[in-house]
Design a protein around this motif. Structure first.
Motif: not given
Length: 332
Positions: A49-54, A188-195, A175-186
């Motif tokens: 979910v956070m990957n999608f949002a990021g 933000l970074q990796d979806a854009q590379k394919t875009m 850690q629930t919060v920090s893991a969510a922040a990490m997934a959001l950053g992922h």
């Protein structure tokens, strides 16, 4: 033929995003799962979910990928370059996933782009490769290692009077919060590379003009494929990050995730640099682990991982060059 080549290239790009998702899902959740802050399935769902949002938080990294590394070629020749680059990246992703090696999907893609462009005698923007890929590749792990160490030292000092049991419980929640922040950053970074790759394909096919905004459907499908891949879960790599480098506890997991997320947001928003989430989380885990004692980090495992980082770009470049020559021979 041009339409068919465009559809195939976009399809392969989306499959690369899927492999990127399951290859890198460990980056966001390995520490949370290993410390039992989250169950594996809950962690994967949250990360998806956070990957999608990021993916919708910016476009600077996508612009760097689509315009800053290689010259956008035109016609079927250009599609072959992108196709070969993606196959090279996918091949390296699958090899490293099989061996449980947390290598960079991003650098596999960049290596594939450079290798295919060189094989096709196309222009490589070496200054862009140096500034946006090579320098961050060396700098971001060093920053991750040092900042991770300092953040963990700060946590140890701040909670020095807390009882271990209470601190462990509190950091499991954190850690629930920090893991969510990490997934959001992922995302933000990796979806854009394919875009960036899909936008290049659209420009090559004269569907879009260079410099146009990323179409909404490109953002949606790239975000969706990354999320689906993340939910599939890369268990082999998760074991390496969560257990083999160091035995993590919740405070250490929180420190590593917070460090990595901070570096990814800074790189994305301030420098538009496509850095490797794998590099920053792995180095942050090493830095955090070193606060126990230097020998607490399994440096033999760490050495193998770092060696894999250096091999990633040339290996993917070699596969991409070979694929380009094969496709060139087949269709010329």
């Amino acid at each position: 033929m041009d339409t068919f080549a465009l559809v195939v290239t976009i399809g392969v790009a989306l499959f690369f995003t899927y492999t990127n998702g399951f290859h890198d899902s460990a980056n966001a959740i390995a520490t949370s799962v290993s410390t039992r802050a989250l169950t594996p399935r809950a962690a994967l769902l949250m990360a998806a979910v956070m990957n999608f949002a990021g993916a919708f938080l910016g476009s600077g990294v996508a612009k760097t990928v689509s315009e800053g590394l290689i010259e956008t070629p035109h016609g079927s020749h250009g599609m072959w370059i992108l196709f070969a680059a993606l196959v090279g990246a996918i091949t390296w992703n699958m090899i490293t996933w099989y061996f449980g090696l947390p290598s960079s999907s991003s650098h596999a893609l960049f290596g594939g782009m450079v290798g295919a462009a060189l094989a096709a005698s196309s222009t490589v923007y070496w200054s862009g490769v140096l500034e946006k890929v090579v320098i961050p590749m060396f700098v971001s792990p060093v920053i991750g290692l040092c900042v991770g160490y300092l953040v963990m030292c700060a946590i140890l000092w701040m909670f020095r009077r807390s009882t271990p049991r209470r601190a462990q419980r509190g950091f499991r929640v954190a850690q629930t919060v920090s893991a969510a922040a990490m997934a959001l950053g992922h995302g933000l970074q990796d979806a854009q590379k394919t875009m960036g790759i899909v936008v290049m394909a659209l420009v090559i096919a004269d569907v879009e003009d260079e410099g146009d905004a990323i179409p909404w459907w490109v953002k949606v499908v790239c975000a969706l494929m990354l999320s689906l891949g993340t939910y599939a879960g890369g268990w082999r790599i998760m074991r390496t990050l969560g257990r083999r480098i160091i035995d993590l506890q919740p405070p250490q997991g929180f420190a590593a995730e917070t460090t990595a997320a901070g570096i990814m947001y800074s790189a994305s928003f301030m420098f538009h640099a496509p850095i490797s989430t794998t590099h920053v989380i792995t180095s942050a885990i090493m830095g955090v682990g070193a606060t126990k004692r230097v020998k607490a980090v399994r440096w033999g495992v760490a050495k193998n991982i770092v060696m894999g980082w250096f091999v990633t770009m040339p290996a993917a470049a070699g596969v991409a060059a070979a694929v380009y020559w094969l496709v060139h021979l087949a269709f010329e």
